[in-house]
Design an enzyme around this catalytic site. Structure first.
Site, PDB file in Angstrom:
ATOM      1  N   ASN A 160      -7.476   2.242   9.802  1.00  0.00           N
ATOM      2  CA  ASN A 160      -6.165   2.366  10.436  1.00  0.00           C
ATOM      3  C   ASN A 160      -6.388   2.358  11.942  1.00  0.00           C
ATOM      4  O   ASN A 160      -7.072   3.232  12.481  1.00  0.00           O
ATOM      5  CB  ASN A 160      -5.484   3.683  10.039  1.00  0.00           C
ATOM      6  N   GLU A 190      -7.130   8.917   6.190  1.00  0.00           N
ATOM      7  CA  GLU A 190      -7.338   9.586   7.470  1.00  0.00           C
ATOM      8  C   GLU A 190      -7.775  11.050   7.333  1.00  0.00           C
ATOM      9  O   GLU A 190      -7.056  11.966   7.772  1.00  0.00           O
ATOM     10  CB  GLU A 190      -6.069   9.496   8.328  1.00  0.00           C
ATOM     11  N   GLU A 194      -3.636   0.168   8.137  1.00  0.00           N
ATOM     12  CA  GLU A 194      -2.453   0.541   8.921  1.00  0.00           C
ATOM     13  C   GLU A 194      -2.587  -0.013  10.330  1.00  0.00           C
ATOM     14  O   GLU A 194      -3.677   0.042  10.928  1.00  0.00           O
ATOM     15  CB  GLU A 194      -2.282   2.066   9.040  1.00  0.00           C
ATOM     16  N   HIS A 207      -2.662  11.306   0.624  1.00  0.00           N
ATOM     17  CA  HIS A 207      -2.129  11.075   1.965  1.00  0.00           C
ATOM     18  C   HIS A 207      -1.496  12.403   2.417  1.00  0.00           C
ATOM     19  O   HIS A 207      -0.304  12.484   2.661  1.00  0.00           O
ATOM     20  CB  HIS A 207      -1.123   9.925   1.931  1.00  0.00           C
ATOM     21  N   ARG A 221       0.860  -1.193   0.000  1.00  0.00           N
ATOM     22  CA  ARG A 221       0.000   0.000   0.000  1.00  0.00           C
ATOM     23  C   ARG A 221       0.894   1.240   0.000  1.00  0.00           C
ATOM     24  O   ARG A 221       1.760   1.386   0.867  1.00  0.00           O
ATOM     25  CB  ARG A 221      -0.899   0.000   1.242  1.00  0.00           C
ATOM     26  N   TYR A 232      -4.571   2.145  15.766  1.00  0.00           N
ATOM     27  CA  TYR A 232      -3.350   2.222  16.553  1.00  0.00           C
ATOM     28  C   TYR A 232      -3.593   2.155  18.059  1.00  0.00           C
ATOM     29  O   TYR A 232      -2.744   1.698  18.804  1.00  0.00           O
ATOM     30  CB  TYR A 232      -2.616   3.552  16.266  1.00  0.00           C
TER      31      TYR A 232
HETATM   32  O1  IFM Z   1       2.730   7.818   9.828  1.00  0.00           O
HETATM   33  C1  IFM Z   1       1.359   7.914  10.003  1.00  0.00           C
HETATM   34  C2  IFM Z   1       0.649   7.727   8.684  1.00  0.00           C
HETATM   35  O2  IFM Z   1       1.069   8.638   7.738  1.00  0.00           O
HETATM   36  C3  IFM Z   1      -0.840   7.892   8.873  1.00  0.00           C
HETATM   37  N1  IFM Z   1      -1.314   7.051   9.935  1.00  0.00           N
HETATM   38  C4  IFM Z   1      -0.626   7.091  11.197  1.00  0.00           C
HETATM   39  C5  IFM Z   1       0.851   6.882  10.968  1.00  0.00           C
HETATM   40  C6  IFM Z   1       1.591   6.927  12.309  1.00  0.00           C
HETATM   41  O3  IFM Z   1       1.417   8.151  12.936  1.00  0.00           O
END
Ligand code: IFM
Length: 445
Positions: A293, A167, A348, A122, A78, A295
């Site tokens: 995504n 995002e 992500e 992005h 990706r 985290y």
């Molecule tokens: O590095 C970033 C990415 O560009 C977008 N999502 C979160 C990642 C980590 O902060």
């Protein structure tokens, strides 16, 4: 053990990057400036005073990088396209040399049997469009649709998926809400209006790409998180519900329910966006996939500070709580709230760590544990009926982490920025071995 978990045979395994974070070659071959070139060239905006001019020099080293990707045994890669590389001003003339770079990259990936998953935006808006008003201008949404059309027309038969945005929450809230990201505006009302224009641009781009009859699956990538109350108090629970609405439903509701969440609209009051008749019909174009995504989670408290870090099993180098079970909770809640949810890719997932090279090796064991536990919780969501089709680890290699510069390392491959040497970390070797085990299971099935 994760190794023994059986994922579907056609599950897509990949790694992810984005253009501005790795390409460098900021002014090469006719590329126009983007808002991140402008923003990061002001050292005051970036914690370590660096910028994206060279980054990982991927523009010149893409062959070596694709070989690295192939060595992991992934199915897919990706990456994003830098809009101002292929259309320097963001409108008008196309830059053939810019398109040539992506054509060469696709050729290289194709030659190694790696499927390409492209993100159109992005965060690196052409600076020319920023001068015209950036995402505060509705017109930018139409320029984006033109760009999307051209990319789908040229490359639509070579891409497995095309995501419009990565995002949009970040573009709106960090770019326009608190000035942490380009273009560096701090104005809540603007941030909310920008989020609407981003969604509108997504819908317009879906329409313009569909008109090309591309065979690629089309969708959007959102950063989503769970929001838990710090205590069982009504005040904390209300805050958690508002956080869920403002961060997740604000983007999911327009896409799948043709509306904004009532809770957020009430909270935004006079900052609510201007919406024109028909906007929701445009935004809610059917999508083939949703990129998620994931985290971390947020823990909300009515006390000061309102976001309470918990950190049961630790924090990443970004200060983000490590909370793997949030991925199951998030995906299952989404499935329940949105019956029309399309197939999902985890586009992500990964962590920043303080990585050091010792004897030519990087023992990033915490990252292995992070990925391993998140694969388990992703599988748990699949077992609850969520249709997850793939997983992309963020990131292939250390890169420019936006306003943190090069100080935060998310890669499974270490980048020595002085020499541009790539050193696979222990996590890269673990991922490679994990994927080989999956491959063996596929063959045995
Ligand atoms: O590095 C970033 C990415 O560009 C977008 N999502 C979160 C990642 C980590 O902060």
């Amino acid at each position: 053990m994760t190794d023994s978990i059986r994922f579907p045979a056609n599950f897509t395994w990949g790694v992810a990057t984005s253009a501005f974070q790795i390409e460098g070659a900021a002014d090469a071959d006719g590329k126009g400036p983007s808002i991140w070139d402008t923003f990061s060239r002001n050292p005051a905006n970036i914690k370590d005073g660096t910028n994206g001019d060279v980054a990982c020099d991927h523009y010149n080293r893409y062959r070596e990088d694709v070989a690295l990707i192939a060595s992991l045994g992934v199915d897919a890669y990706r990456f994003s396209m830098a809009w101002s590389r292929v259309q320097p001003a963001g409108k008008g003339a196309w830059n053939e040399k810019g398109f040539d770079f992506y054509k060469r990259l696709l050729d290289e990936l194709d030659a190694r049997g790696i499927a390409s998953h492209l993100t159109l935006y992005h965060w690196d808006l052409p600076q020319g469009l920023q001068i015209d008003g950036g995402w505060m201008s509705r017109d930018t949404a139409h320029r984006f649709a033109d760009y999307a059309h051209e990319v789908a027309r040229r490359f639509g038969d070579r891409l497995a998926t095309i995501a419009t945005h990565n995002e949009p929450w970040c573009t709106a809230n960090l770019g326009y809400g608190n000035a942490q990201f380009a273009p560096g505006v701090a104005d809540k009302k603007q941030a909310i209006q920008v989020s609407h224009h981003l969604l509108l641009s997504h819908g317009l781009a879906m329409q313009s790409m569909r008109a090309t009859n591309t065979e690629a699956d089309l969708g959007i990538v959102l950063n989503l998180w769970t929001a838990d109350p710090a205590t069982d108090s009504e005040a904390d629970r209300k805050l958690a519900a508002l956080e869920w609405a403002n961060s997740n439903e604000w983007f999911l509701d327009p896409l799948f329910k043709k509306r904004y969440p009532e809770l957020s609209l009430q909270a935004h009051g006079a900052n609510a966006p201007d919406i024109q008749e028909g906007d929701f019909d445009i935004i809610a174009q059917p999508i083939d996939f949703l990129g998620v995504n994931y985290y971390r989670r947020e823990v909300m408290s009515a006390e000061d500070p309102p976001r309470k870090p918990v950190g049961g099993i630790g924090f990443t180098d970004m200060g983000w709580e490590i909370y793997p079970q949030g991925l199951t909770e998030l995906l299952v809640k989404m499935k329940d709230e949105y019956p029309n949810l399309p197939p999902v890719y985890i586009t992500e997932n990964g962590m920043a760590a303080v990585d050091v090279v010792e004897d030519g090796q990087v023992a990033d064991n915490q990252r292995i544990e992070y990925v391993r536990t998140h694969l388990e919780t992703m599988k748990a969501a699949m077992d609850h009926g969520v249709d997850v089709r793939g997983y992309f680890l963020w990131s292939l290699m250390d890169n420019f982490e936006w306003n943190s510069g090069y100080a935060k390392r998310f890669g499974i491959v270490y980048v020595d920025y002085a020499t541009q040497q790539r050193i696979p970390k222990a996590s890269a070797l673990w991922y490679r071995d994990f994927l080989a085990a999956q491959q063996r299971q596929r063959q045995a099935a």
